[in-house]
Design a protein around this motif. Structure first.
Motif, mmCIF file in Angstrom:
data_model
loop_
_atom_site.group_PDB
_atom_site.id
_atom_site.type_symbol
_atom_site.label_atom_id
_atom_site.label_comp_id
_atom_site.label_asym_id
_atom_site.label_seq_id
_atom_site.Cartn_x
_atom_site.Cartn_y
_atom_site.Cartn_z
ATOM 1 N N GLU A 85 0.818 -1.216 0.000
ATOM 2 C CA GLU A 85 0.000 0.000 0.000
ATOM 3 C C GLU A 85 0.852 1.266 0.000
ATOM 4 N N MET A 86 1.909 1.301 0.808
ATOM 5 C CA MET A 86 2.757 2.505 0.845
ATOM 6 C C MET A 86 3.445 2.740 -0.497
ATOM 7 N N ARG A 87 3.803 1.663 -1.190
ATOM 8 C CA ARG A 87 4.409 1.788 -2.523
ATOM 9 C C ARG A 87 3.387 2.322 -3.527
ATOM 10 N N LEU A 88 2.155 1.838 -3.424
ATOM 11 C CA LEU A 88 1.090 2.333 -4.301
ATOM 12 C C LEU A 88 0.856 3.822 -4.063
ATOM 13 N N ARG A 89 0.860 4.230 -2.802
ATOM 14 C CA ARG A 89 0.645 5.640 -2.481
ATOM 15 C C ARG A 89 1.790 6.502 -2.998
ATOM 16 N N SER A 90 3.000 5.986 -2.957
ATOM 17 C CA SER A 90 4.142 6.730 -3.504
ATOM 18 C C SER A 90 3.974 6.932 -5.006
ATOM 19 N N ALA A 91 3.527 5.892 -5.687
ATOM 20 C CA ALA A 91 3.304 6.002 -7.131
ATOM 21 C C ALA A 91 2.164 6.975 -7.422
ATOM 22 N N ILE A 92 1.095 6.915 -6.638
ATOM 23 C CA ILE A 92 -0.020 7.857 -6.812
ATOM 24 C C ILE A 92 0.474 9.284 -6.619
ATOM 25 N N LEU A 149 -6.551 9.956 2.684
ATOM 26 C CA LEU A 149 -8.007 10.073 2.791
ATOM 27 C C LEU A 149 -8.718 9.383 1.626
ATOM 28 N N ILE A 150 -8.176 9.542 0.413
ATOM 29 C CA ILE A 150 -8.767 8.901 -0.766
ATOM 30 C C ILE A 150 -8.670 7.385 -0.662
ATOM 31 N N ARG A 151 -7.490 6.897 -0.286
ATOM 32 C CA ARG A 151 -7.283 5.447 -0.208
ATOM 33 C C ARG A 151 -8.128 4.824 0.902
ATOM 34 N N MET A 152 -8.239 5.514 2.037
ATOM 35 C CA MET A 152 -9.069 4.992 3.128
ATOM 36 C C MET A 152 -10.542 4.942 2.726
ATOM 37 N N LYS A 153 -10.971 5.946 1.980
ATOM 38 C CA LYS A 153 -12.356 5.974 1.492
ATOM 39 C C LYS A 153 -12.640 4.738 0.647
ATOM 40 N N ASP A 154 -11.615 4.254 -0.058
ATOM 41 C CA ASP A 154 -11.739 3.058 -0.884
ATOM 42 C C ASP A 154 -11.320 1.783 -0.139
ATOM 43 N N ASN A 155 -11.171 1.895 1.206
ATOM 44 C CA ASN A 155 -10.823 0.761 2.086
ATOM 45 C C ASN A 155 -9.434 0.171 1.839
ATOM 46 N N TYR A 156 -8.469 1.033 1.551
ATOM 47 C CA TYR A 156 -7.077 0.607 1.449
ATOM 48 C C TYR A 156 -6.305 1.258 2.595
ATOM 49 N N TYR A 157 -5.672 0.433 3.425
ATOM 50 C CA TYR A 157 -4.962 0.926 4.603
ATOM 51 C C TYR A 157 -3.534 0.406 4.621
ATOM 52 N N VAL A 158 -2.651 1.183 5.257
ATOM 53 C CA VAL A 158 -1.275 0.712 5.442
ATOM 54 C C VAL A 158 -1.247 -0.203 6.663
ATOM 55 N N PRO A 159 -0.334 -1.175 6.672
ATOM 56 C CA PRO A 159 -0.223 -2.042 7.851
ATOM 57 C C PRO A 159 0.414 -1.290 9.023
ATOM 58 N N THR A 189 -14.336 10.959 9.225
ATOM 59 C CA THR A 189 -13.716 9.659 9.004
ATOM 60 C C THR A 189 -12.994 9.234 10.267
ATOM 61 N N LYS A 190 -12.480 8.025 10.288
ATOM 62 C CA LYS A 190 -11.715 7.521 11.424
ATOM 63 C C LYS A 190 -10.358 7.072 10.916
ATOM 64 N N LEU A 191 -9.302 7.663 11.459
ATOM 65 C CA LEU A 191 -7.944 7.308 11.058
ATOM 66 C C LEU A 191 -7.375 6.301 12.057
ATOM 67 N N PRO A 192 -7.168 5.056 11.628
ATOM 68 C CA PRO A 192 -6.603 4.054 12.536
ATOM 69 C C PRO A 192 -5.156 4.402 12.898
ATOM 70 N N GLU A 193 -4.658 3.766 13.931
ATOM 71 C CA GLU A 193 -3.310 4.079 14.418
ATOM 72 C C GLU A 193 -2.254 3.897 13.329
ATOM 73 N N SER A 194 -2.420 2.895 12.485
ATOM 74 C CA SER A 194 -1.424 2.659 11.425
ATOM 75 C C SER A 194 -1.326 3.859 10.485
ATOM 76 N N GLU A 195 -2.458 4.496 10.201
ATOM 77 C CA GLU A 195 -2.458 5.670 9.333
ATOM 78 C C GLU A 195 -1.915 6.891 10.051
ATOM 79 N N ARG A 196 -2.188 7.002 11.320
ATOM 80 C CA ARG A 196 -1.677 8.136 12.100
ATOM 81 C C ARG A 196 -0.160 8.115 12.093
#
Length: 196
Positions: A85-92, A149-159, A189-196
């Motif tokens: 996921e973090m690699r995908l976000r870097s590419a985005i 925020l966009i990725r979380m809206k689509d249910n993609y989260y970092v570990p 929205t709710k930001l889980p600890e991994s996203e924080r």
């Protein structure tokens, strides 16, 4: 977002007209797609032959290697990008928010207002907590927040990071929590600890 990219490109007749633009377009389409996309569909969108598409796809694969991402091909389904996921976000971040003017028309219409809202929240926080960032660091952080925020809206989260206890003791983590609390209120929205 994937449909928005397709619609905007077709409606504005901004069809990629050289290999570099086509590679960029293919990467963008695959990055925001939740499902597989058939190669024929992408080739049709760009008005190119399948052999030209296959040639461009080799360049796409090379560019994605930098992010440790790969193209997965599934017969009868099509193509999809696979990776962390973090690699995908870097590419985005690069392919949608980088210095390429071609992507300006592809981002959602309200990108600028969201960017300004998050910038305002962050500027107040930095002032209140006497926290400094370079201009580039600030821009990158705002971009990362938008992507999150966009990725979380689509249910993609970092570990969850392995060094969370170490991170939790830093001053930046306290500030991140304050920022995340404000983002949760602003964007409902709710930001889980991994996203924080």
């Amino acid at each position: 977002l994937s449909q928005t990219i397709k619609d905007i490109n077709l409606n504005k007749k901004t069809i990629p007209n050289d290999s570099e633009e086509r590679v960029h377009y293919i990467i963008q389409r695959l990055l925001v797609s939740h499902d597989y996309i058939k190669a024929e569909q992408l080739a049709d969108e760009m008005f190119i032959s399948r052999s030209t598409f296959d040639h461009d796809l080799l360049k796409v694969k090379e560019k994605l290697e930098y992010f440790e991402l790969e193209i997965v091909s599934k017969p009868a389904y099509g193509l999809k990008i696979n990776g962390a996921e973090m690699r995908l976000r870097s590419a985005i971040s690069l392919y949608f928010y980088g210095a390429n003017t071609y992507s300006d028309i592809i981002i959602e219409r309200d990108k600028e207002s969201i960017y300004n809202e998050i910038s305002d929240i962050l500027l107040v926080l930095m002032h209140d907590h006497n926290f400094r960032l370079t201009d580039l660091g600030f821009k990158n952080l705002v971009t990362h927040i938008i992507i999150t925020l966009i990725r979380m809206k689509d249910n993609y989260y970092v570990p969850q990071p392995g060094n969370i206890k170490e991170l939790a003791q830093s001053e930046a983590y306290d500030l991140a929590n304050v920022l995340c609390d404000q983002l949760e209120i602003k964007y409902k929205t709710k930001l889980p600890e991994s996203e924080r």
